[in-house]
Design a protein around this motif. Structure first.
Motif, PDB file in Angstrom:
ATOM      1  N   ALA A 108       0.909  -1.075   0.056  1.00  0.00           N
ATOM      2  CA  ALA A 108      -0.018   0.077   0.087  1.00  0.00           C
ATOM      3  C   ALA A 108       0.810   1.298   0.063  1.00  0.00           C
ATOM      4  O   ALA A 108       1.826   1.399   0.867  1.00  0.00           O
ATOM      5  N   VAL A 109       0.667   2.067  -0.915  1.00  0.00           N
ATOM      6  CA  VAL A 109       1.605   3.444  -1.000  1.00  0.00           C
ATOM      7  C   VAL A 109       0.521   4.543  -1.200  1.00  0.00           C
ATOM      8  O   VAL A 109      -0.419   4.430  -1.643  1.00  0.00           O
ATOM      9  N   CYS A 110       1.169   5.651  -0.810  1.00  0.00           N
ATOM     10  CA  CYS A 110       0.078   6.818  -1.253  1.00  0.00           C
ATOM     11  C   CYS A 110       0.348   7.363  -2.626  1.00  0.00           C
ATOM     12  O   CYS A 110       1.392   7.006  -3.212  1.00  0.00           O
ATOM     13  N   ALA A 111      -0.432   8.120  -3.214  1.00  0.00           N
ATOM     14  CA  ALA A 111      -0.274   8.458  -4.617  1.00  0.00           C
ATOM     15  C   ALA A 111       0.906   9.309  -4.741  1.00  0.00           C
ATOM     16  O   ALA A 111       1.460  10.025  -3.930  1.00  0.00           O
ATOM     17  N   GLY A 112       1.501   8.734  -5.764  1.00  0.00           N
ATOM     18  CA  GLY A 112       2.809   9.482  -6.137  1.00  0.00           C
ATOM     19  C   GLY A 112       4.181   8.814  -5.623  1.00  0.00           C
ATOM     20  O   GLY A 112       5.068   9.133  -6.189  1.00  0.00           O
ATOM     21  N   GLN A 113       3.901   7.913  -4.703  1.00  0.00           N
ATOM     22  CA  GLN A 113       4.957   7.072  -4.495  1.00  0.00           C
ATOM     23  C   GLN A 113       5.379   5.983  -5.473  1.00  0.00           C
ATOM     24  O   GLN A 113       4.361   5.363  -5.916  1.00  0.00           O
ATOM     25  N   GLN A 114       6.575   5.472  -5.317  1.00  0.00           N
ATOM     26  CA  GLN A 114       6.904   4.512  -6.183  1.00  0.00           C
ATOM     27  C   GLN A 114       7.004   3.140  -5.401  1.00  0.00           C
ATOM     28  O   GLN A 114       6.841   3.042  -4.105  1.00  0.00           O
ATOM     29  N   VAL A 115       6.866   2.005  -6.202  1.00  0.00           N
ATOM     30  CA  VAL A 115       6.728   0.709  -5.754  1.00  0.00           C
ATOM     31  C   VAL A 115       7.727  -0.105  -6.557  1.00  0.00           C
ATOM     32  O   VAL A 115       7.926   0.309  -7.800  1.00  0.00           O
ATOM     33  N   THR A 116       8.526  -1.109  -5.936  1.00  0.00           N
ATOM     34  CA  THR A 116       9.176  -2.021  -6.673  1.00  0.00           C
ATOM     35  C   THR A 116       8.980  -3.366  -6.337  1.00  0.00           C
ATOM     36  O   THR A 116       8.574  -3.863  -5.295  1.00  0.00           O
ATOM     37  N   LEU A 117       8.556  -4.401  -7.606  1.00  0.00           N
ATOM     38  CA  LEU A 117       8.112  -5.389  -7.496  1.00  0.00           C
ATOM     39  C   LEU A 117       9.011  -6.627  -7.794  1.00  0.00           C
ATOM     40  O   LEU A 117       9.914  -6.327  -8.672  1.00  0.00           O
ATOM     41  N   ASN A 118       9.123  -7.520  -6.939  1.00  0.00           N
ATOM     42  CA  ASN A 118      10.185  -8.632  -7.423  1.00  0.00           C
ATOM     43  C   ASN A 118       9.689  -9.917  -7.286  1.00  0.00           C
ATOM     44  O   ASN A 118       8.901 -10.273  -6.139  1.00  0.00           O
ATOM     45  N   GLY A 119       9.785 -10.878  -8.089  1.00  0.00           N
ATOM     46  CA  GLY A 119       9.491 -12.116  -8.223  1.00  0.00           C
ATOM     47  C   GLY A 119      10.421 -13.099  -7.356  1.00  0.00           C
ATOM     48  O   GLY A 119      11.632 -12.667  -7.531  1.00  0.00           O
ATOM     49  N   THR A 120      10.043 -14.191  -6.904  1.00  0.00           N
ATOM     50  CA  THR A 120      10.834 -15.165  -6.430  1.00  0.00           C
ATOM     51  C   THR A 120      10.506 -16.613  -6.784  1.00  0.00           C
ATOM     52  O   THR A 120       9.335 -16.520  -7.044  1.00  0.00           O
ATOM     53  N   GLY A 121      11.456 -17.486  -6.815  1.00  0.00           N
ATOM     54  CA  GLY A 121      11.147 -18.767  -6.860  1.00  0.00           C
ATOM     55  C   GLY A 121      11.438 -19.184  -8.402  1.00  0.00           C
ATOM     56  O   GLY A 121      11.057 -20.478  -8.632  1.00  0.00           O
ATOM     57  N   ALA A 122      11.832 -18.513  -9.380  1.00  0.00           N
ATOM     58  CA  ALA A 122      12.031 -18.753 -10.747  1.00  0.00           C
ATOM     59  C   ALA A 122      13.397 -18.321 -11.211  1.00  0.00           C
ATOM     60  O   ALA A 122      14.326 -17.555 -10.453  1.00  0.00           O
ATOM     61  N   ALA A 123      13.677 -18.597 -12.327  1.00  0.00           N
ATOM     62  CA  ALA A 123      15.149 -17.899 -13.100  1.00  0.00           C
ATOM     63  C   ALA A 123      14.875 -16.750 -13.535  1.00  0.00           C
ATOM     64  O   ALA A 123      15.631 -15.604 -13.288  1.00  0.00           O
ATOM     65  N   THR A 124      13.519 -16.583 -14.250  1.00  0.00           N
ATOM     66  CA  THR A 124      13.321 -15.164 -14.762  1.00  0.00           C
ATOM     67  C   THR A 124      11.908 -14.622 -14.635  1.00  0.00           C
ATOM     68  O   THR A 124      11.088 -15.761 -14.357  1.00  0.00           O
ATOM     69  N   TYR A 125      11.544 -13.608 -14.652  1.00  0.00           N
ATOM     70  CA  TYR A 125      10.071 -13.094 -14.408  1.00  0.00           C
ATOM     71  C   TYR A 125       9.583 -12.088 -15.543  1.00  0.00           C
ATOM     72  O   TYR A 125      10.395 -11.463 -16.010  1.00  0.00           O
ATOM     73  N   THR A 126       8.658 -12.147 -15.801  1.00  0.00           N
ATOM     74  CA  THR A 126       7.719 -11.204 -16.703  1.00  0.00           C
ATOM     75  C   THR A 126       6.480 -10.901 -16.060  1.00  0.00           C
ATOM     76  O   THR A 126       5.660 -11.596 -15.838  1.00  0.00           O
ATOM     77  N   TRP A 127       6.318  -9.246 -15.770  1.00  0.00           N
ATOM     78  CA  TRP A 127       5.057  -8.721 -15.272  1.00  0.00           C
ATOM     79  C   TRP A 127       4.469  -8.205 -16.303  1.00  0.00           C
ATOM     80  O   TRP A 127       4.710  -7.799 -17.322  1.00  0.00           O
ATOM     81  N   ASP A 128       2.887  -8.140 -16.123  1.00  0.00           N
ATOM     82  CA  ASP A 128       2.175  -7.395 -16.809  1.00  0.00           C
ATOM     83  C   ASP A 128       2.144  -5.903 -16.552  1.00  0.00           C
ATOM     84  O   ASP A 128       2.945  -5.343 -15.712  1.00  0.00           O
ATOM     85  N   ASN A 129       1.637  -5.157 -17.460  1.00  0.00           N
ATOM     86  CA  ASN A 129       1.498  -3.578 -17.428  1.00  0.00           C
ATOM     87  C   ASN A 129       2.757  -3.100 -17.407  1.00  0.00           C
ATOM     88  O   ASN A 129       3.088  -1.901 -16.622  1.00  0.00           O
ATOM     89  N   ASN A 130       3.732  -3.583 -18.255  1.00  0.00           N
ATOM     90  CA  ASN A 130       5.108  -2.828 -18.300  1.00  0.00           C
ATOM     91  C   ASN A 130       5.957  -2.773 -17.155  1.00  0.00           C
ATOM     92  O   ASN A 130       6.724  -2.041 -17.038  1.00  0.00           O
ATOM     93  N   VAL A 131       5.314  -3.810 -15.976  1.00  0.00           N
ATOM     94  CA  VAL A 131       6.447  -3.580 -14.818  1.00  0.00           C
ATOM     95  C   VAL A 131       7.538  -4.616 -15.285  1.00  0.00           C
ATOM     96  O   VAL A 131       7.587  -5.468 -15.869  1.00  0.00           O
ATOM     97  N   GLN A 132       8.812  -3.970 -14.508  1.00  0.00           N
ATOM     98  CA  GLN A 132       9.981  -4.892 -14.694  1.00  0.00           C
ATOM     99  C   GLN A 132      10.285  -5.344 -13.331  1.00  0.00           C
ATOM    100  O   GLN A 132      10.260  -4.392 -12.403  1.00  0.00           O
ATOM    101  N   THR A 133      10.806  -6.423 -13.154  1.00  0.00           N
ATOM    102  CA  THR A 133      11.432  -7.043 -11.689  1.00  0.00           C
ATOM    103  C   THR A 133      12.609  -5.962 -11.217  1.00  0.00           C
ATOM    104  O   THR A 133      13.536  -5.802 -11.948  1.00  0.00           O
ATOM    105  N   GLY A 134      12.241  -5.540 -10.019  1.00  0.00           N
ATOM    106  CA  GLY A 134      13.137  -4.775  -9.363  1.00  0.00           C
ATOM    107  C   GLY A 134      13.522  -3.431  -9.762  1.00  0.00           C
ATOM    108  O   GLY A 134      14.227  -2.662  -9.421  1.00  0.00           O
TER     109      GLY A 134
END
Length: 161
Positions: A108-134
């Motif tokens: 949960a973040v306030c409007a305008g704040q950044q978030v970083t998403l990181n996948g775990t458990g695999a060798a590579t990750y592909t996120w939807d919505n143009n998100v990139q791991t890390g």
């Protein structure tokens, strides 16, 4: 191959007679089971025998009928030709496990704040919505993000965040 054998017999009176027996030896069919296969857990596999008229597989596998292999197994096919002669061949199906992928904890973040998403458990990750791991990004609205994790063996699984 064709073999002929003669039998000469003499009865009690000294009479001689002969009889012939022909034995035909058919060659065995050249049965094939196909190339070894590697699949991801949950994937469909189809095995096909070759070189004979009919085929019988072990482990309840049917020739040319898809099934789901649950573990690495060597399958044996028995091929029968038109003369009733049989031979066998084997093929190994290697089953690679799916990765256990996590997108991390909900955030949960306030409007305008950044978030970083990181996948775990695999060798590579592909996120939807143009998100990139890390890589930090600024979400514009509440959203669920989906990550696809791919193992080193190429097996994929999708999970939500």
């Amino acid at each position: 191959m064709l073999f002929r054998s003669s039998v000469i017999g003499t009865d009690a009176n000294g009479c001689i007679d002969t009889a012939q027996v022909t034995v035909i030896v058919y060659g065995l069919p050249n049965v094939g089971a196909g190339q070894n296969q590697t699949v991801c857990e949950g994937s469909s596999v189809t095995l096909n025998g070759s070189g004979a008229s009919s085929y019988s597989w072990n482990n309840n596998v049917q020739n040319n009928v898809p099934f789901t292999a649950t573990q690495t197994t060597t399958y044996t096919v028995t091929g029968t030709d038109a003369n009733g002669c049989q031979d066998t061949a084997q093929v190994t199906v290697t089953v690679n496990p799916l990765p256990t992928v996590s997108g991390g904890l909900n955030q949960a973040v306030c409007a305008g704040q950044q978030v970083t998403l990181n996948g775990t458990g695999a060798a590579t990750y592909t996120w939807d919505n143009n998100v990139q791991t890390g890589v930090a990004f600024t979400p514009t609205q509440t959203n669920q993000y989906t990550v696809t994790g791919t193992s080193a063996a190429g097996c994929r699984i999708v999970t939500g965040k």
